[in-house]
Scaffold this active site. Structure first.
Site, PDB file in Angstrom:
ATOM      1  N   HIS A 137      -5.684 -19.121  44.207  1.00  0.00           N
ATOM      2  CA  HIS A 137      -5.282 -17.820  44.773  1.00  0.00           C
ATOM      3  C   HIS A 137      -6.485 -16.905  44.621  1.00  0.00           C
ATOM      4  O   HIS A 137      -6.909 -16.632  43.487  1.00  0.00           O
ATOM      5  CB  HIS A 137      -4.091 -17.239  44.017  1.00  0.00           C
ATOM      6  CG  HIS A 137      -2.896 -18.135  44.038  1.00  0.00           C
ATOM      7  ND1 HIS A 137      -1.859 -17.982  44.931  1.00  0.00           N
ATOM      8  CD2 HIS A 137      -2.585 -19.222  43.278  1.00  0.00           C
ATOM      9  CE1 HIS A 137      -0.958 -18.918  44.721  1.00  0.00           C
ATOM     10  NE2 HIS A 137      -1.369 -19.695  43.722  1.00  0.00           N
ATOM     11  N   HIS A 175      -5.975 -25.447  45.446  1.00  0.00           N
ATOM     12  CA  HIS A 175      -4.968 -24.511  44.929  1.00  0.00           C
ATOM     13  C   HIS A 175      -5.669 -23.426  44.121  1.00  0.00           C
ATOM     14  O   HIS A 175      -5.839 -23.551  42.912  1.00  0.00           O
ATOM     15  CB  HIS A 175      -3.942 -25.279  44.079  1.00  0.00           C
ATOM     16  CG  HIS A 175      -2.770 -24.474  43.623  1.00  0.00           C
ATOM     17  ND1 HIS A 175      -1.564 -25.051  43.243  1.00  0.00           N
ATOM     18  CD2 HIS A 175      -2.600 -23.142  43.465  1.00  0.00           C
ATOM     19  CE1 HIS A 175      -0.721 -24.108  42.875  1.00  0.00           C
ATOM     20  NE2 HIS A 175      -1.327 -22.933  42.991  1.00  0.00           N
ATOM     21  N   HIS A 212       4.450 -23.709  47.078  1.00  0.00           N
ATOM     22  CA  HIS A 212       4.648 -23.891  45.644  1.00  0.00           C
ATOM     23  C   HIS A 212       6.082 -24.378  45.429  1.00  0.00           C
ATOM     24  O   HIS A 212       7.029 -23.786  45.979  1.00  0.00           O
ATOM     25  CB  HIS A 212       4.485 -22.563  44.897  1.00  0.00           C
ATOM     26  CG  HIS A 212       3.067 -22.116  44.723  1.00  0.00           C
ATOM     27  ND1 HIS A 212       2.183 -22.001  45.758  1.00  0.00           N
ATOM     28  CD2 HIS A 212       2.398 -21.743  43.595  1.00  0.00           C
ATOM     29  CE1 HIS A 212       1.011 -21.577  45.277  1.00  0.00           C
ATOM     30  NE2 HIS A 212       1.108 -21.408  43.971  1.00  0.00           N
ATOM     31  N   GLU A 252       7.066 -25.707  39.966  1.00  0.00           N
ATOM     32  CA  GLU A 252       6.191 -25.159  38.912  1.00  0.00           C
ATOM     33  C   GLU A 252       7.099 -24.826  37.723  1.00  0.00           C
ATOM     34  O   GLU A 252       7.017 -25.449  36.671  1.00  0.00           O
ATOM     35  CB  GLU A 252       5.436 -23.926  39.413  1.00  0.00           C
ATOM     36  CG  GLU A 252       4.538 -23.289  38.346  1.00  0.00           C
ATOM     37  CD  GLU A 252       3.863 -21.994  38.820  1.00  0.00           C
ATOM     38  OE1 GLU A 252       4.272 -21.414  39.847  1.00  0.00           O
ATOM     39  OE2 GLU A 252       2.916 -21.544  38.117  1.00  0.00           O
ATOM     40  N   ASP A 309      -5.860 -22.591  40.205  1.00  0.00           N
ATOM     41  CA  ASP A 309      -4.763 -21.641  40.421  1.00  0.00           C
ATOM     42  C   ASP A 309      -5.252 -20.183  40.391  1.00  0.00           C
ATOM     43  O   ASP A 309      -5.497 -19.605  41.442  1.00  0.00           O
ATOM     44  CB  ASP A 309      -3.631 -21.877  39.410  1.00  0.00           C
ATOM     45  CG  ASP A 309      -2.266 -21.427  39.924  1.00  0.00           C
ATOM     46  OD1 ASP A 309      -2.156 -21.049  41.104  1.00  0.00           O
ATOM     47  OD2 ASP A 309      -1.297 -21.468  39.135  1.00  0.00           O
ATOM     48  N   ASP A 310      -5.377 -19.602  39.200  1.00  0.00           N
ATOM     49  CA  ASP A 310      -5.808 -18.207  39.044  1.00  0.00           C
ATOM     50  C   ASP A 310      -6.844 -18.165  37.916  1.00  0.00           C
ATOM     51  O   ASP A 310      -6.562 -17.710  36.803  1.00  0.00           O
ATOM     52  CB  ASP A 310      -4.605 -17.321  38.704  1.00  0.00           C
ATOM     53  CG  ASP A 310      -3.547 -17.359  39.790  1.00  0.00           C
ATOM     54  OD1 ASP A 310      -3.726 -16.683  40.815  1.00  0.00           O
ATOM     55  OD2 ASP A 310      -2.555 -18.099  39.625  1.00  0.00           O
TER      56      ASP A 310
END
Ligand code: HPA
Ligand code: ZN
Length: 347
Positions: free
Chosen positions: A28, A26, A206, A209, A287-288
């Site tokens: 991005h 996961h 997703h 969340e 994630d980011d």
């Protein structure tokens, strides 16, 4: 817990967390774009961004929820223009992943963020794919791509995006669903996911969340996804927890993301331990990372400290990441062997 986990002295756990092989499922890729690279690309591409400096941009990374992050994340991605930009972004991530002993990454990308600005699908996918190929050859990291549809846009636009990507079908392994969750339930994309399933693409989304457990149910039952991204709201629904455990549906959990987007008030309040205790195939992911203050090993180290997890959970999380990945069984077994070796070295 797995019987083959040797005892690990508590003081050796941080080194083990850092050194153990792991898969990231996961990430991005646009969320790995560091402020320095944003400014370098803005300069070389003649794109203006509404921040005076790297420090000024970093100061804006104070988020109150998912949407407050997405607004800045999409602004940051506006500097990506050429195939080389997409390569450079992915390469920077893959080098960091390799340093964190990530042996395999399944990388999300958001083509609509780029095609909406006139960047060709071909430019996006070829640049990212070249970085994945080079990572295997020179870093020993295997990497593949998952195309995400933006859920705040229409299903019609998702279908158009799929059409544009199909000539490059062999360069990505699946599709996902990201962006603003609440108000955009999975069922909005039931037809396009059904089409992707017919095409033999892997399916993830997703869900849970910020959105309710109901979105996890519909991602499973209407989109028929193989993994849930985030899914941390599932603990509110015991029947859903039982379903996720029974069907071994992996959750790609992102602790530092959840902290920075205020899904949990403190990292110590995170429910990763509860998800593992319930027998779910939970994994740890970044994630980011450029926006949330940490790559894979930062997520592992900070979360283990905050929620007081131990070696058995480290083993489980790494083993889960391999089980949850979209690779064949022999490769999964080879990574499990390397995991055993890392534990033996730290025993
Ligand atoms: N949630 C939804 N969309 C996203 C995220 C996320 O955490 N990161 C990048 N796009
Ligand atoms: Zn995400």
């Amino acid at each position: 817990m797995n019987a083959s986990v040797p005892p690990i002295a508590p003081e050796r756990l941080p080194a083990l967390l850092a050194a153990m092989p792991k898969a990231e499922l996961h990430i991005h890729i646009e969320g790995s774009l560091e402020p320095e690279l944003i400014f370098a690309m803005a300069r070389r591409n003649g794109v203006s961004i509404p921040y005076a400096s790297v420090e000024d941009l970093r100061r804006a990374y104070a988020f109150s929820n998912l949407q407050s992050f997405l607004d800045i994340y999409y602004a940051g991605a506006s500097v990506l223009i050429t195939e080389q930009d997409f390569f450079d972004m992915a390469w920077a991530y893959l080098e960091k992943a390799a340093a964190d002993h990530v042996v395999h990454a399944e990388i999300f990308f958001d083509p609509q963020t780029h095609t909406a600005r006139g960047v060709a699908m071909d430019t996006v996918i070829r640049g990212l794919h070249r970085a994945c190929t080079q990572a295997q050859a020179t870093l020993g990291v295997s990497a593949s791509l998952i195309l995400c549809f933006l859920r705040h846009l229409s299903e019609e636009e998702a279908f158009q995006t799929l059409e544009q990507a199909l000539p490059l079908r062999d360069l990505f392994i699946g599709v996902g669903l990201d962006s603003s969750e609440v108000g955009h339930p999975p069922e909005k994309f039931a037809r396009v996911f059904a089409r992707c399933r017919e095409l033999g693409l892997h399916l993830v989304a997703h869900a849970g969340e910020e959105g309710p457990p109901a979105y996890v149910w519909t991602a499973l039952d209407l989109l028929r996804v193989e993994r849930i991204d985030h899914g941390v709201q599932s603990t509110r629904d015991p029947a859903l927890m039982a379903r996720l455990a029974k069907d071994r549906i992996p959750l790609t959990v992102c602790p530092l993301s959840n902290l920075k987007l205020c899904v949990f008030p403190r990292l110590a309040d995170h429910n990763l331990g509860a998800l593992l205790d319930a027998g779910l195939v939970a994994t740890v992911n970044s994630d980011d990372p450029a926006y949330f203050g940490g790559y894979m090993n930062d997520n592992f180290l900070q979360t283990f400290q905050a929620v007081n997890l131990h070696a058995a959970q480290a083993w489980q999380l790494a083993a889960n990441s391999f089980e949850a990945s979209f690779v064949d069984a022999p490769l999964k077994r080879a990574w499990r062997d390397r995991l055993e070796e890392a534990f033996a070295r730290h025993a």
